[in-house]
Scaffold this motif. Structure first.
Motif, PDB file in Angstrom:
ATOM      1  N   GLY A 290       0.839  -1.206   0.000  1.00 21.19           N
ATOM      2  CA  GLY A 290       0.000   0.000   0.000  1.00 21.19           C
ATOM      3  C   GLY A 290       0.870   1.250   0.000  1.00 21.19           C
ATOM      4  N   LEU A 291       0.250   2.405  -0.228  1.00 21.88           N
ATOM      5  CA  LEU A 291       1.016   3.647  -0.336  1.00 21.88           C
ATOM      6  C   LEU A 291       1.772   4.011   0.953  1.00 21.88           C
ATOM      7  CD1 LEU A 291      -1.004   6.211  -2.459  1.00 21.88           C
ATOM      8  CD2 LEU A 291       1.419   5.687  -2.621  1.00 21.88           C
TER       9      LEU A 291
ATOM     10  N   LYS B 290     -14.366  10.319   7.131  1.00 20.35           N
ATOM     11  CA  LYS B 290     -14.289   9.341   8.217  1.00 20.35           C
ATOM     12  C   LYS B 290     -13.480   9.919   9.367  1.00 20.35           C
ATOM     13  CE  LYS B 290     -14.621   4.627   6.306  1.00 20.35           C
ATOM     14  NZ  LYS B 290     -13.895   3.343   6.213  1.00 20.35           N
TER      15      LYS B 290
ATOM     16  N   TYR C 283     -10.958   9.355  12.707  1.00 18.47           N
ATOM     17  CA  TYR C 283      -9.927   8.460  13.215  1.00 18.47           C
ATOM     18  C   TYR C 283      -9.396   8.958  14.552  1.00 18.47           C
ATOM     19  CZ  TYR C 283     -10.191   6.572   8.562  1.00 18.47           C
ATOM     20  OH  TYR C 283     -10.663   6.002   7.423  1.00 18.47           O
TER      21      TYR C 283
ATOM     22  N   TRP D 210      -5.392   6.889   6.879  1.00 16.16           N
ATOM     23  CA  TRP D 210      -6.592   7.697   7.101  1.00 16.16           C
ATOM     24  C   TRP D 210      -7.109   8.303   5.798  1.00 16.16           C
ATOM     25  CZ3 TRP D 210      -4.522  10.923  11.889  1.00 16.16           C
ATOM     26  CH2 TRP D 210      -4.302  10.041  12.956  1.00 16.16           C
TER      27      TRP D 210
ATOM     28  N   LEU E 296      -6.551   7.306   2.600  1.00 19.06           N
ATOM     29  CA  LEU E 296      -6.980   6.358   1.582  1.00 19.06           C
ATOM     30  C   LEU E 296      -8.121   5.469   2.062  1.00 19.06           C
ATOM     31  CD1 LEU E 296      -3.532   5.477   0.012  1.00 19.06           C
ATOM     32  CD2 LEU E 296      -5.035   7.410  -0.450  1.00 19.06           C
ATOM     33  N   ASP E 297      -8.131   5.118   3.330  1.00 13.69           N
ATOM     34  CA  ASP E 297      -9.228   4.300   3.866  1.00 13.69           C
ATOM     35  C   ASP E 297     -10.572   5.023   3.710  1.00 13.69           C
ATOM     36  OD1 ASP E 297     -10.365   2.060   5.456  1.00 13.69           O
ATOM     37  OD2 ASP E 297     -10.707   3.651   6.928  1.00 13.69           O
TER      38      ASP E 297
ATOM     39  N   ASP F 216     -12.686   4.066   0.753  1.00 12.24           N
ATOM     40  CA  ASP F 216     -13.353   2.765   0.923  1.00 12.24           C
ATOM     41  C   ASP F 216     -12.814   1.618   0.074  1.00 12.24           C
ATOM     42  OD1 ASP F 216     -14.979   2.057  -1.327  1.00 12.24           O
ATOM     43  OD2 ASP F 216     -16.699   3.118  -0.537  1.00 12.24           O
ATOM     44  N   LEU F 217     -13.178   0.413   0.487  1.00  8.70           N
ATOM     45  CA  LEU F 217     -12.677  -0.835  -0.108  1.00  8.70           C
ATOM     46  C   LEU F 217     -12.908  -0.939  -1.614  1.00  8.70           C
ATOM     47  CD1 LEU F 217     -12.710  -4.248   1.562  1.00  8.70           C
ATOM     48  CD2 LEU F 217     -13.915  -4.133  -0.605  1.00  8.70           C
TER      49      LEU F 217
ATOM     50  N   LEU G 250     -10.470   1.200  -3.541  1.00  7.80           N
ATOM     51  CA  LEU G 250      -9.071   0.772  -3.421  1.00  7.80           C
ATOM     52  C   LEU G 250      -8.789  -0.545  -4.138  1.00  7.80           C
ATOM     53  CD1 LEU G 250      -8.549   1.840   0.291  1.00  7.80           C
ATOM     54  CD2 LEU G 250      -7.558   2.951  -1.720  1.00  7.80           C
ATOM     55  N   ILE G 251      -9.847  -1.297  -4.431  1.00  5.83           N
ATOM     56  CA  ILE G 251      -9.676  -2.504  -5.232  1.00  5.83           C
ATOM     57  C   ILE G 251      -9.736  -2.145  -6.718  1.00  5.83           C
ATOM     58  CG2 ILE G 251     -10.826  -4.665  -5.899  1.00  5.83           C
ATOM     59  CD1 ILE G 251     -11.519  -5.068  -2.950  1.00  5.83           C
TER      60      ILE G 251
END
Lengths: 254, 254
Positions: A24-25, A156, A158, A179, A181-182, A185-186, A189-190
């Motif tokens: 990941g980054l 979001k 954190y 924080w 990139l999350d 969302d999934l 990122l896929i």
């Protein structure tokens, strides 16, 4: 004296990769910083030693270009070079290459020195920069900066965790990536993979604080997207970034 | 056939350690699991391959003993041994040693095989266990299980992040450690160091879910503490653990 680089070999472990099977980054930056840490140890200026002087190196900006993300179990070469410095800033480059010497990623980073009690940037003493054989430059580099968000598409919150805190007793920059990139969302990122990222760090975050990660998602083409990010604590900006993405394709992954 | 172990060397990077300069408990498990992953790759049964069969190895219990946590930049040896198995469970041991062959940590782990569509434990097919040369045992091991919490002294909520998800498309067990121990807070984690931990995994957690991490802190002596942990999603138990701690002293750290 001639400016010197530092290089090392690393095998990407399974726990350094994510669901996509690639680094990941945030971890990519960790890997690059590893070479910098190891160079500092090699010249006798470890983070611990700098800390004992009441100082700590902090990153104020990262500019990353990614050709391909390192894969699970892949052996890579990590290289760093302390390019130049002026009174307050050091400019350092990082590269990741594969075993065939193909460049996978490059990062240009601005470092500053923080007084750990005052929590303020201080002038860099000669003895902390001399061992890296950087060039002295009178000018401060004028790097492009990420733009302010025009709207908030995702958000979001954190809370700072124990594991987010580093030797400087604040949230390590790398966790900002999680924080930022999350919040995308999934599914995002896929679907997409990062091409480049420019991150400006404005203010440190301490244990006990709550951060909000805000993102704007802008389609720039059929298969390309740009995301804009801001991390704030009590409405005060801690970090701002812009990231370019492209559609993830099989040929890019393998 | 004689049962075989698998061993490898690893250098602990700076980003594998926390504020204490040592590997955290979650990362310690990551390190041990690395040897297991590498053994699986070596025998031609990588996680990816097992996944392609619609299956995935999951951990149902970890029992960890810690003599000393590996330090930043330390070179360690990680060893694993698939001790025995029965129809539904595999028992595997892990060790971490320093370069002088002193044992730093030991872990006994129970694995099961999950059908990825049904999300249920299935019988272990011979071809997935034979290459590890484990002993077949008819009996199921009776391991001590962590007790239920008597009261909640600390509580924190955790939203599943993209980076928590593993190849089995659920939260990787290792992230449970972050949630369990972070709930104890920074002061506790600087003051005490872990001696042993027993973790029972009850139910997987998926992306989009919110987990609550609850902890009970019980002083057991002047310099020793036992903490009890539960992770729940919508009041349903996902994980239960007990951890013994002792006061962190300079001679233990260096």
């Amino acid at each position: 004296m001639e400016s010197k680089g530092f290089s090392e070999k690393h095998r990407v472990t399974y726990y350094e990769t994510d669901m996509n099977g690639t680094v990941g980054l945030g971890r990519l930056v960790d890997l690059m910083m590893l070479s910098c840490n190891d160079q500092s140890d090699a010249v006798g200026l470890s983070s611990e030693k700098v800390n004992q002087m009441g100082l700590g190196w902090i990153v104020t900006q990262n500019m990353i270009d990614i050709k391909r993300l390192p894969r699970r179990n892949e052996t890579i070469y990590i290289t760093t070079h302390a390019k130049s410095y002026n009174r307050y800033f050091c400019y350092r480059d990082f590269w990741i290459h594969d075993i065939r010497k193909q460049e996978l990623a490059h990062m240009h980073t601005v470092f500053a020195l923080m007084d750990q009690n005052e929590r303020k940037i201080v002038r860099i003493p000669e003895n902390l920069i001399e061992p890296y054989h950087s060039e002295y430059a009178t000018k401060i580099e004028r790097l492009p900066l990420p733009k302010e968000l025009e709207r908030i598409d995702r958000q979001k919150e954190y809370e700072v965790r124990f594991w987010d805190i580093d030797i400087n007793q604040h949230v390590n920059n790398v966790h900002y990536f999680e924080w930022m990139l999350d919040a995308l969302d999934l599914d995002f990122l896929i679907k997409y993979q990062p091409v480049s990222m420019n991150i400006e760090y404005k203010k440190e975050i301490r244990y006990g604080q709550k951060a909000v990660s805000q993102a704007q998602i802008t389609m720039t083409g059929v298969e390309t997207v740009t995301t804009f990010h801001e991390i704030k604590v009590n409405d005060e900006l801690s970090c701002r970034a812009v990231c370019d993405w492209k559609l993830r394709k099989e040929e890019w992954i393998m």
